[in-house]
Design a protein around this motif. Structure first.
Motif, PDB file in Angstrom:
ATOM      1  N   THR A  13      48.001 -15.703  81.776  1.00  0.00           N
ATOM      2  CA  THR A  13      48.647 -16.597  82.753  1.00  0.00           C
ATOM      3  C   THR A  13      50.047 -16.930  81.952  1.00  0.00           C
ATOM      4  N   VAL A  16      52.288 -13.950  82.222  1.00  0.00           N
ATOM      5  CA  VAL A  16      52.856 -13.882  83.552  1.00  0.00           C
ATOM      6  C   VAL A  16      53.859 -14.966  83.877  1.00  0.00           C
ATOM      7  N   SER A  20      57.713 -13.623  84.509  1.00  0.00           N
ATOM      8  CA  SER A  20      58.292 -14.024  85.809  1.00  0.00           C
ATOM      9  C   SER A  20      59.377 -14.717  85.936  1.00  0.00           C
ATOM     10  N   SER A  60      54.092 -22.160  82.972  1.00  0.00           N
ATOM     11  CA  SER A  60      52.846 -21.648  82.857  1.00  0.00           C
ATOM     12  C   SER A  60      51.732 -22.442  82.567  1.00  0.00           C
ATOM     13  N   TYR A 128      53.455 -18.114 102.165  1.00  0.00           N
ATOM     14  CA  TYR A 128      52.867 -17.420 100.950  1.00  0.00           C
ATOM     15  C   TYR A 128      51.223 -17.762 100.741  1.00  0.00           C
ATOM     16  N   PHE A 177      59.107 -20.184  91.905  1.00  0.00           N
ATOM     17  CA  PHE A 177      58.677 -18.831  92.051  1.00  0.00           C
ATOM     18  C   PHE A 177      57.546 -18.417  91.085  1.00  0.00           C
ATOM     19  N   PRO A 178      57.917 -18.821  89.758  1.00  0.00           N
ATOM     20  CA  PRO A 178      56.879 -18.532  88.705  1.00  0.00           C
ATOM     21  C   PRO A 178      55.741 -19.473  88.866  1.00  0.00           C
ATOM     22  N   VAL A 181      53.279 -17.664  91.570  1.00  0.00           N
ATOM     23  CA  VAL A 181      53.025 -16.346  90.643  1.00  0.00           C
ATOM     24  C   VAL A 181      51.709 -16.963  89.765  1.00  0.00           C
ATOM     25  N   CYS A 182      51.963 -17.813  88.939  1.00  0.00           N
ATOM     26  CA  CYS A 182      50.813 -18.382  87.971  1.00  0.00           C
ATOM     27  C   CYS A 182      49.672 -18.575  88.680  1.00  0.00           C
ATOM     28  N   SER A 184      48.830 -18.116  91.927  1.00  0.00           N
ATOM     29  CA  SER A 184      48.049 -16.915  92.474  1.00  0.00           C
ATOM     30  C   SER A 184      47.286 -16.073  91.553  1.00  0.00           C
ATOM     31  N   TYR A 185      47.857 -15.933  90.524  1.00  0.00           N
ATOM     32  CA  TYR A 185      47.163 -14.931  89.363  1.00  0.00           C
ATOM     33  C   TYR A 185      45.943 -15.840  89.031  1.00  0.00           C
TER      34      TYR A 185
END
Length: 199
Positions: A13, A16, A20, A60, A128, A177-178, A181-182, A184-185
């Protein structure tokens, strides 16, 4: 879950979030940074990349703190509210989405600004989050949809507060956005790691 999987989740993570943020950071300010690439100014490119990478690591860590805090809150919610926990989460989701429009408009709108423009971020986050929650419920079970949606909307919004308070457009994008993304991951990786550990 085994400690080895926790370390794997943390490190992956972190990576990521860092990568990102680097990608999004360059995209957001491409008009400024494209000169560096055209001139092949490697020292400046490396400097900006390392700075964005460090910022991404911070995002993150914020995301991971939010994720593990939510796992704890979710357990408390199930214990306290029992069968009412899902309706409570839906109510909180609606409240947060409303706040993202109303309070941002109240605090930051200039004279003549329309309310409609303040719907962009909440609508994007909602759409999203619906996609991520749907994937989570398909990969696990239907009961996971509301908790996943709650995490993606409510927890992401809380994690995004520093950028919301600054209300600087590039920072709003750079942080949102990061974190999405984190989040979601982590959400989509957790059940895979647990399943792997069980086997």
């Amino acid at each position: 879950m085994k400690s080895r999987n926790l370390v794997k989740l943390f490190l992956s993570t972190l990576l990521v979030g860092g990568l990102s943020t680097v990608i999004i950071g360059f995209l957001i300010k491409w008009s400024e940074y494209k000169v560096l690439f055209l001139e092949l100014n490697m020292s400046e490119i490396l400097s900006v990349t390392l700075w964005l990478l460090g910022v991404g690591f911070i995002f993150s860590v914020i995301s991971q703190m939010g994720f593990f805090a939510y796992l704890t809150v979710h357990r408390f919610g199930l214990g306290i509210f029992k069968g009412l926990w899902n309706p409570v989460q839906i109510l909180l989701i609606a409240f947060v989405l409303f706040d993202l429009v109303y309070f941002r408009y109240q605090w930051f709108a200039d004279k003549g600004d329309g309310l409609l423009s303040y719907f962009a971020f909440p609508v994007f986050i909602l759409l999203y989050s619906l996609i991520v929650a749907y994937i989570k419920s398909k990969e696990t079970n239907k009961q996971a949809f509301i908790p996943a949606l709650f995490f993606m909307i409510v927890v992401t919004s809380i994690e995004w507060v520093p950028a919301l308070r600054a209300n600087e457009e590039s920072w709003l994008y750079l942080m949102l956005f990061p974190i999405l993304v984190c989040n979601s991951y982590q959400l989509l990786l957790l059940h895979r790691l647990i399943s792997k550990a069980d086997k």
